[in-house]
Design a protein around this motif. Sequence first.
Motif, mmCIF file in Angstrom:
data_model
loop_
_atom_site.group_PDB
_atom_site.id
_atom_site.type_symbol
_atom_site.label_atom_id
_atom_site.label_comp_id
_atom_site.label_asym_id
_atom_site.label_seq_id
_atom_site.Cartn_x
_atom_site.Cartn_y
_atom_site.Cartn_z
ATOM 1 N N MET A 196 -63.546 12.997 -44.955
ATOM 2 C CA MET A 196 -64.270 12.240 -43.945
ATOM 3 C C MET A 196 -65.396 11.476 -44.640
ATOM 4 N N ILE A 197 -65.497 10.210 -44.335
ATOM 5 C CA ILE A 197 -66.508 9.354 -44.933
ATOM 6 C C ILE A 197 -67.344 8.737 -43.806
ATOM 7 N N GLY A 198 -68.622 8.650 -44.033
ATOM 8 C CA GLY A 198 -69.513 8.075 -43.028
ATOM 9 C C GLY A 198 -70.320 9.156 -42.356
ATOM 10 N N SER A 199 -70.523 9.025 -41.068
ATOM 11 C CA SER A 199 -71.326 9.978 -40.319
ATOM 12 C C SER A 199 -70.482 11.170 -39.880
ATOM 13 N N ASP A 241 -66.336 4.570 -33.401
ATOM 14 C CA ASP A 241 -66.998 5.823 -33.751
ATOM 15 C C ASP A 241 -66.192 6.623 -34.772
ATOM 16 N N LEU A 242 -64.861 6.673 -34.611
ATOM 17 C CA LEU A 242 -64.003 7.444 -35.511
ATOM 18 C C LEU A 242 -62.684 6.720 -35.695
ATOM 19 N N LEU A 243 -62.342 6.438 -36.937
ATOM 20 C CA LEU A 243 -61.055 5.851 -37.278
ATOM 21 C C LEU A 243 -60.303 6.876 -38.115
ATOM 22 N N VAL A 244 -59.134 7.300 -37.623
ATOM 23 C CA VAL A 244 -58.324 8.278 -38.336
ATOM 24 C C VAL A 244 -57.113 7.560 -38.903
ATOM 25 N N LEU A 245 -56.970 7.631 -40.217
ATOM 26 C CA LEU A 245 -55.856 7.004 -40.915
ATOM 27 C C LEU A 245 -54.936 8.127 -41.376
ATOM 28 N N SER A 246 -54.079 8.571 -40.464
ATOM 29 C CA SER A 246 -53.247 9.736 -40.761
ATOM 30 C C SER A 246 -51.776 9.409 -40.925
ATOM 31 N N ALA A 247 -51.377 8.206 -40.634
ATOM 32 C CA ALA A 247 -49.958 7.865 -40.684
ATOM 33 C C ALA A 247 -49.684 6.852 -41.784
ATOM 34 N N LYS A 286 -68.148 3.895 -37.866
ATOM 35 C CA LYS A 286 -69.154 4.933 -38.062
ATOM 36 C C LYS A 286 -68.625 6.060 -38.950
ATOM 37 N N THR A 287 -67.382 6.494 -38.704
ATOM 38 C CA THR A 287 -66.760 7.582 -39.467
ATOM 39 C C THR A 287 -65.284 7.282 -39.663
ATOM 40 N N ALA A 303 -60.423 4.399 -46.060
ATOM 41 C CA ALA A 303 -61.525 5.076 -45.383
ATOM 42 C C ALA A 303 -62.862 4.472 -45.800
ATOM 43 N N GLY A 304 -63.063 4.279 -47.096
ATOM 44 C CA GLY A 304 -64.310 3.686 -47.572
ATOM 45 C C GLY A 304 -64.495 2.261 -47.094
ATOM 46 N N LEU A 305 -63.429 1.501 -47.122
ATOM 47 C CA LEU A 305 -63.513 0.119 -46.650
ATOM 48 C C LEU A 305 -63.721 0.052 -45.143
ATOM 49 N N ALA A 306 -63.160 1.008 -44.410
ATOM 50 C CA ALA A 306 -63.366 1.045 -42.962
ATOM 51 C C ALA A 306 -64.845 1.254 -42.644
ATOM 52 N N VAL A 307 -65.485 2.161 -43.374
ATOM 53 C CA VAL A 307 -66.917 2.399 -43.170
ATOM 54 C C VAL A 307 -67.707 1.142 -43.545
ATOM 55 N N GLN A 308 -67.337 0.504 -44.649
ATOM 56 C CA GLN A 308 -68.004 -0.750 -45.037
ATOM 57 C C GLN A 308 -67.802 -1.838 -43.995
#
Length: 144
Positions: free
Chosen positions: A139-142, A22-28, A51-52, A42-47
């Motif tokens: 934030m990318i996606g939903s 549902d949510l992947l945070v790439l903060s580190a 979801k976000t 982030a874009g590739l994660a959505v692809q």
Amino acid sequence: MGDQKLTLDRLSELRLYDPPVDLLVLSACHRCGDEQSELGFAGLAVQAGVKTALASLWYVSDEGTLTLMTEFYHILKQAPIKAEALRQAQIAMIKNQARIENGNLILENSNQTIPLPPELANQHHPNLQHPYYWAAFTMIGSPW
């Protein structure tokens, strides 16, 4: 990714769609962007089926990331919309309601004072109201 680097070409191997993330945070990460991929991880994660995805567009300091992410997760517990939680966390930094002061992370909206780890506590701390520290995150996606 713990003990190894995750490269853009290996992101699809994680099977983020099974079960759906549902949510992947790439903060580190020092750099979640890539010159050859406008939206980076982030874009590739959505692809790849997430979801976000929430990630930075450029390298941001540890202090800025710590402050924004701590405030974001606090707000996310109450806000039903992920994009709104990010917006509120960014506004808290702009208004100096989420800041670093005297070796502590101060979160006025939740009345929290959190001691910083020793490697951050004794450093000079920047003015986190500056857009450099909060505007990098997108934030990318939903947004829901």
